[in-house]
Scaffold this motif. Structure first.
Motif, PDB file in Angstrom:
ATOM      1  N   SER A 179      21.137  15.364  -7.267  1.00 50.91           N
ATOM      2  CA  SER A 179      20.067  15.343  -8.256  1.00 50.91           C
ATOM      3  C   SER A 179      19.546  13.925  -8.466  1.00 50.91           C
ATOM      4  O   SER A 179      18.331  13.700  -8.572  1.00 50.91           O
ATOM      5  N   ALA A 180      20.475  12.970  -8.497  1.00 55.96           N
ATOM      6  CA  ALA A 180      20.075  11.567  -8.662  1.00 55.96           C
ATOM      7  C   ALA A 180      19.244  11.107  -7.471  1.00 55.96           C
ATOM      8  O   ALA A 180      18.243  10.389  -7.627  1.00 55.96           O
ATOM      9  N   HIS A 181      19.626  11.530  -6.257  1.00 63.80           N
ATOM     10  CA  HIS A 181      18.859  11.167  -5.058  1.00 63.80           C
ATOM     11  C   HIS A 181      17.450  11.760  -5.124  1.00 63.80           C
ATOM     12  O   HIS A 181      16.465  11.102  -4.746  1.00 63.80           O
ATOM     13  N   GLY A 182      17.353  13.019  -5.587  1.00 65.90           N
ATOM     14  CA  GLY A 182      16.042  13.654  -5.693  1.00 65.90           C
ATOM     15  C   GLY A 182      15.146  12.962  -6.710  1.00 65.90           C
ATOM     16  O   GLY A 182      13.961  12.708  -6.442  1.00 65.90           O
ATOM     17  N   GLU A 183      15.698  12.641  -7.879  1.00 63.55           N
ATOM     18  CA  GLU A 183      14.932  11.935  -8.909  1.00 63.55           C
ATOM     19  C   GLU A 183      14.505  10.561  -8.407  1.00 63.55           C
ATOM     20  O   GLU A 183      13.383  10.102  -8.680  1.00 63.55           O
ATOM     21  N   LYS A 184      15.383   9.908  -7.670  1.00 54.72           N
ATOM     22  CA  LYS A 184      15.076   8.571  -7.137  1.00 54.72           C
ATOM     23  C   LYS A 184      13.899   8.632  -6.167  1.00 54.72           C
ATOM     24  O   LYS A 184      13.000   7.779  -6.197  1.00 54.72           O
ATOM     25  N   ALA A 185      13.875   9.664  -5.306  1.00 52.01           N
ATOM     26  CA  ALA A 185      12.777   9.800  -4.349  1.00 52.01           C
ATOM     27  C   ALA A 185      11.440  10.006  -5.064  1.00 52.01           C
ATOM     28  O   ALA A 185      10.415   9.428  -4.671  1.00 52.01           O
ATOM     29  N   ILE A 186      11.451  10.821  -6.117  1.00 48.76           N
ATOM     30  CA  ILE A 186      10.222  11.067  -6.881  1.00 48.76           C
ATOM     31  C   ILE A 186       9.745   9.777  -7.558  1.00 48.76           C
ATOM     32  O   ILE A 186       8.553   9.442  -7.529  1.00 48.76           O
ATOM     33  N   LEU A 187      10.696   9.060  -8.157  1.00 50.42           N
ATOM     34  CA  LEU A 187      10.329   7.823  -8.850  1.00 50.42           C
ATOM     35  C   LEU A 187       9.852   6.752  -7.880  1.00 50.42           C
ATOM     36  O   LEU A 187       8.999   5.936  -8.225  1.00 50.42           O
ATOM     37  N   GLU A 188      10.401   6.721  -6.674  1.00 49.97           N
ATOM     38  CA  GLU A 188       9.958   5.738  -5.684  1.00 49.97           C
ATOM     39  C   GLU A 188       8.498   5.971  -5.308  1.00 49.97           C
ATOM     40  O   GLU A 188       7.732   5.018  -5.137  1.00 49.97           O
ATOM     41  N   ALA A 189       8.118   7.238  -5.171  1.00 45.69           N
ATOM     42  CA  ALA A 189       6.707   7.557  -4.887  1.00 45.69           C
ATOM     43  C   ALA A 189       5.823   7.146  -6.058  1.00 45.69           C
ATOM     44  O   ALA A 189       4.725   6.594  -5.867  1.00 45.69           O
ATOM     45  N   PHE A 190       6.303   7.396  -7.279  1.00 44.09           N
ATOM     46  CA  PHE A 190       5.556   7.000  -8.470  1.00 44.09           C
ATOM     47  C   PHE A 190       5.436   5.479  -8.552  1.00 44.09           C
ATOM     48  O   PHE A 190       4.362   4.937  -8.869  1.00 44.09           O
ATOM     49  N   ALA A 191       6.533   4.771  -8.251  1.00 43.94           N
ATOM     50  CA  ALA A 191       6.528   3.306  -8.303  1.00 43.94           C
ATOM     51  C   ALA A 191       5.537   2.730  -7.295  1.00 43.94           C
ATOM     52  O   ALA A 191       4.878   1.721  -7.575  1.00 43.94           O
ATOM     53  N   LYS A 192       5.434   3.365  -6.137  1.00 41.42           N
ATOM     54  CA  LYS A 192       4.473   2.896  -5.126  1.00 41.42           C
ATOM     55  C   LYS A 192       3.044   3.006  -5.648  1.00 41.42           C
ATOM     56  O   LYS A 192       2.223   2.096  -5.451  1.00 41.42           O
ATOM     57  N   ASP A 193       2.737   4.121  -6.323  1.00 38.74           N
ATOM     58  CA  ASP A 193       1.395   4.291  -6.890  1.00 38.74           C
ATOM     59  C   ASP A 193       1.112   3.231  -7.964  1.00 38.74           C
ATOM     60  O   ASP A 193       0.011   2.678  -8.021  1.00 38.74           O
ATOM     61  N   VAL A 194       2.117   2.959  -8.788  1.00 41.90           N
ATOM     62  CA  VAL A 194       1.942   1.950  -9.842  1.00 41.90           C
ATOM     63  C   VAL A 194       1.739   0.568  -9.225  1.00 41.90           C
ATOM     64  O   VAL A 194       0.859  -0.195  -9.646  1.00 41.90           O
ATOM     65  N   ASP A 195       2.534   0.246  -8.210  1.00 38.57           N
ATOM     66  CA  ASP A 195       2.406  -1.063  -7.559  1.00 38.57           C
ATOM     67  C   ASP A 195       1.077  -1.190  -6.825  1.00 38.57           C
ATOM     68  O   ASP A 195       0.491  -2.273  -6.773  1.00 38.57           O
ATOM     69  N   ASP A 196       0.613  -0.083  -6.236  1.00 41.58           N
ATOM     70  CA  ASP A 196      -0.699  -0.107  -5.572  1.00 41.58           C
ATOM     71  C   ASP A 196      -1.803  -0.407  -6.582  1.00 41.58           C
ATOM     72  O   ASP A 196      -2.736  -1.178  -6.295  1.00 41.58           O
ATOM     73  N   GLU A 197      -1.706   0.202  -7.757  1.00 40.96           N
ATOM     74  CA  GLU A 197      -2.715  -0.068  -8.789  1.00 40.96           C
ATOM     75  C   GLU A 197      -2.622  -1.511  -9.277  1.00 40.96           C
ATOM     76  O   GLU A 197      -3.644  -2.167  -9.505  1.00 40.96           O
ATOM     77  N   LEU A 198      -1.387  -2.009  -9.403  1.00 37.47           N
ATOM     78  CA  LEU A 198      -1.200  -3.397  -9.837  1.00 37.47           C
ATOM     79  C   LEU A 198      -1.862  -4.355  -8.848  1.00 37.47           C
ATOM     80  O   LEU A 198      -2.571  -5.291  -9.245  1.00 37.47           O
ATOM     81  N   ASP A 199      -1.651  -4.111  -7.556  1.00 37.05           N
ATOM     82  CA  ASP A 199      -2.280  -4.952  -6.527  1.00 37.05           C
ATOM     83  C   ASP A 199      -3.801  -4.803  -6.552  1.00 37.05           C
ATOM     84  O   ASP A 199      -4.536  -5.782  -6.357  1.00 37.05           O
ATOM     85  N   ALA A 200      -4.272  -3.571  -6.790  1.00 40.23           N
ATOM     86  CA  ALA A 200      -5.715  -3.325  -6.811  1.00 40.23           C
ATOM     87  C   ALA A 200      -6.385  -4.072  -7.958  1.00 40.23           C
ATOM     88  O   ALA A 200      -7.438  -4.721  -7.777  1.00 40.23           O
TER      89      ALA A 200
END
Length: 268
Positions: A92-113
């Motif tokens: 379950s922790a691995h699954g939550e981590k994968a979801i959050l990593e995708a979310f973090a990428k979107d946030v970082d992309d917006e930060l760079d933008a």
């Protein structure tokens, strides 16, 4: 490798529990023997009726001993269940981590933008002579073309911010700030474009020198005032939204690291 480590950990705790139970039984036996040597009075008659001192004490505390044995049996019987629950929590922790990593990428992309948009608009203001109407007539055509090119290059970054707006990423405050940021950014680009288009307007051909320079000065001043107002407002909102996106990114990555440790079995 993690699965082997988990199983070896369970084996270790099982052996340790068994050793503790044996030690507990040994201590009870020793204490019973010592108690037999120290008993006197009425207990001697009761012990005499039994088949020995140890049997007397075992019979006396048989409920406690039975409870201990039952607890040990239950532990060993339920050990596979505990292990399965442990593995489920890790997965379950691995699954939550994968979801959050995708979310973090979107946030970082917006930060760079946002960083790229802010930097690009700052360069545009320098290209425009900081929107000084007195020097507008001296802005070369190549600079205006460079502005158009930069505006086109930043369209991808502006699209990323709009995507975050549609997905409602972040807190309610960040969502509201993002909407304001998108609105003022669009207005800023529009004002800059109007300003550079005004610069392209040529004065009447019958005017020369200062007369030619001053012919469109009022037009320059009007468009420069609009662009300058948008520039100041954009700077204010950009300084508000950037730290919030940065904080969201940091918070998300902290949670990812926590889930990573949990997935490795380092957290309960």
């Amino acid at each position: 490798m993690n699965q082997k480590h988990s199983r070896s950990s369970w084996t270790y705790w099982t052996c340790l529990s068994g050793a503790l139970i044996l030690c507990w039984g040994s201590v009870l036996a020793l204490r019973a023997g010592a108690a037999c040597a120290e008993t006197s009075g009425a207990l001697i008659q009761e012990i005499a009726k039994s088949n020995g001192c140890v049997e007397f004490w075992v019979n006396r505390y048989q409920a406690t001993i039975a409870a201990g044995i039952a607890a040990a049996v239950a532990f060993f019987a339920l050990r596979p269940v505990f292990y399965q629950l442990y593995e489920i929590r890790k997965q379950s922790a691995h699954g939550e981590k994968a979801i959050l990593e995708a979310f973090a990428k979107d946030v970082d992309d917006e930060l760079d933008a946002v960083r790229e948009i802010n930097g690009g608009l700052f360069l545009i203001s320098l290209m425009a002579g900081s929107f000084n109407a007195e020097v507008a007539a001296d802005i070369p055509e190549d600079t205006i073309k460079e502005f158009e090119s930069m505006r086109s290059e930043l369209s991808g970054e502006r699209r990323i911010v709009r995507t975050s707006d549609r997905r409602l990423i972040g807190s309610a405050e960040l969502i509201q700030k993002r909407k304001s940021y998108i609105k003022v950014t669009d207005e800023y680009f529009s004002a800059c474009r109007s300003y550079f288009q005004a610069v392209r307007i040529k004065p009447p051909t019958h005017l020369f020198g200062d007369q030619a320079r001053n012919a469109n000065l009022e037009i320059y001043k009007r468009e420069a005032a609009k662009a300058l107002a948008c520039s100041k407002l954009h700077t204010t909102i950009a300084n508000e939204i950037f730290p919030k996106i940065e904080a969201l990114s940091a918070e998300t990555w902290r949670e990812i690291r926590r889930l990573e440790r949990k997935g490795r079995g380092l957290l309960d």
